[in-house]
Design an enzyme around this catalytic site. Structure first.
Site, PDB file in Angstrom:
ATOM      1  N   SER A   1      -8.010  -0.580   3.826  1.00 51.18           N
ATOM      2  CA  SER A   1      -8.007   0.454   2.785  1.00 51.18           C
ATOM      3  C   SER A   1      -8.494  -0.001   1.415  1.00 51.18           C
ATOM      4  O   SER A   1      -9.086   0.784   0.683  1.00 51.18           O
ATOM      5  CB  SER A   1      -6.605   1.063   2.655  1.00 51.18           C
ATOM      6  OG  SER A   1      -5.639   0.061   2.411  1.00 51.18           O
TER       7      SER A   1
ATOM      8  N   ASP B   1       2.708   0.774  -5.045  1.00 52.50           N
ATOM      9  CA  ASP B   1       3.012   0.505  -3.638  1.00 52.50           C
ATOM     10  C   ASP B   1       2.940  -0.979  -3.288  1.00 52.50           C
ATOM     11  O   ASP B   1       3.324  -1.396  -2.203  1.00 52.50           O
ATOM     12  CB  ASP B   1       2.107   1.313  -2.716  1.00 52.50           C
ATOM     13  CG  ASP B   1       0.623   0.962  -2.846  1.00 52.50           C
ATOM     14  OD1 ASP B   1       0.276   0.000  -3.555  1.00 52.50           O
ATOM     15  OD2 ASP B   1      -0.200   1.666  -2.220  1.00 52.50           O
TER      16      ASP B   1
ATOM     17  N   HIS C   1      -2.208  -1.720  -2.999  1.00 53.39           N
ATOM     18  CA  HIS C   1      -3.529  -1.294  -3.439  1.00 53.39           C
ATOM     19  C   HIS C   1      -3.751  -1.537  -4.926  1.00 53.39           C
ATOM     20  O   HIS C   1      -2.801  -1.583  -5.708  1.00 53.39           O
ATOM     21  CB  HIS C   1      -3.737   0.193  -3.117  1.00 53.39           C
ATOM     22  CG  HIS C   1      -3.619   0.512  -1.664  1.00 53.39           C
ATOM     23  ND1 HIS C   1      -2.510   1.137  -1.126  1.00 53.39           N
ATOM     24  CD2 HIS C   1      -4.463   0.254  -0.631  1.00 53.39           C
ATOM     25  CE1 HIS C   1      -2.684   1.270   0.180  1.00 53.39           C
ATOM     26  NE2 HIS C   1      -3.859   0.747   0.500  1.00 53.39           N
TER      27      HIS C   1
END
Length: 279
Positions: A38, A253, A256
């Site tokens: 990601s 989080d 990221h």
């Protein structure tokens, strides 16, 4: 005699015309392959400042994106997203911008970004990826399906198309969060790299791999400890370089980067690649 003279004049004219016309040179178009999970796909929303892109920076769409008016396998000005249709800002964005800002004006830069959020490095294992896909969660299988069910295969497919237009000069990787404590990670990356060299007929001495660190501990990076493995990569893969994530802000989080974090990290990828090109 007159016929011979006329033919000579026509031959000379043709030669002069051919020499005076600028010939297409693939080396004027540098292509970079990007893959990972990601963070390489881009997990931060692009902001207004990210919408202005030099048209010399291109992206080859890795899939059909009707809402973006993009078709798989075609080049577009590299406005985000650069990976899948719904991705955000990624390191590839500011890698490309940094490159075109510092390369001669007649050089274009293109990226191909095939990345799947949450995936292990095994997804890009040419021979054994299907085993991983079969055990992947439903949401990831849908993502993988967007790449024809085989992200590595899609990357190679598009890279071969890109070789009709330009020269592959390097590979960008950002992955590792899903392979915690994997002491074999460096060898798995090297195997993927070796397959790319073989499948695309590339010279390993001429095509470096740049691997970015995960979110650092200073920003609460949950996988910061994995950076110790990433930093071992040059010992296993000689023509590889590690891109530091220190000072790149992260999201709450702990996985990221923020948009600013991606900009900083992407610029570092670009600066490193520029330094390698000068050697």
């Amino acid at each position: 005699m007159k016929l011979i003279s006329l033919l000579s004049i026509l031959t000379l004219a043709t030669m002069f015309s051919s020499c005076s016309e600028k010939q297409t040179d693939k080396s004027d178009f540098q292509v970079y392959l990007c893959f990972g999970q990601s963070n390489m796909a881009g997990a931060a929303k692009a902001e207004a400042q990210d919408s202005v892109v030099d048209p010399r920076f291109k992206v080859m769409s890795a899939m059909d994106c009707p809402d973006l008016n993009r078709e798989k396998g075609k080049w577009y000005t590299a406005t985000p997203p650069l990976a899948d249709c719904n991705a955000g800002l990624s390191p590839a964005d500011y890698f490309g911008r940094t490159m075109v800002e510092n390369l001669p004006k007649d050089i274009k830069v293109g990226v191909i970004n095939v990345s799947v959020g949450g995936c292990k490095i095994e997804l890009f294992d040419k021979d054994n990826y299907q085993t991983y896909v079969d055990s992947a969660p439903d949401w990831m299988q849908g993502w993988i399906a967007n790449y024809g069910g085989n992200p590595y295969g899609r990357l190679v497919e598009l890279a071969k198309l890109a070789q009709n237009d330009g020269v592959i000069k390097g590979i960008l990787l950002h992955q590792g969060e899903s392979n915690p404590n994997d002491t074999l990670w460096t060898r798995k990356v090297k195997a993927i790299y070796d397959n790319l060299m073989s499948d695309l007929n590339l010279n390993p001495q001429e095509v470096p791999l740049l691997a970015g660190e995960t979110l650092s501990a200073e920003y609460g990076g949950k996988c910061a400890a994995f950076n110790q493995f990433i930093n071992l990569l040059p010992e296993v893969l000689p023509n590889s370089y590690v891109i530091s994530s220190q000072g790149c802000p992260g999201q709450p989080d702990g996985l990221h980067f923020t948009a600013e974090g991606y900009r900083i990290l992407g610029k570092r990828y670009g600066d490193k690649m520029l330094s390698v090109l000068k050697r």
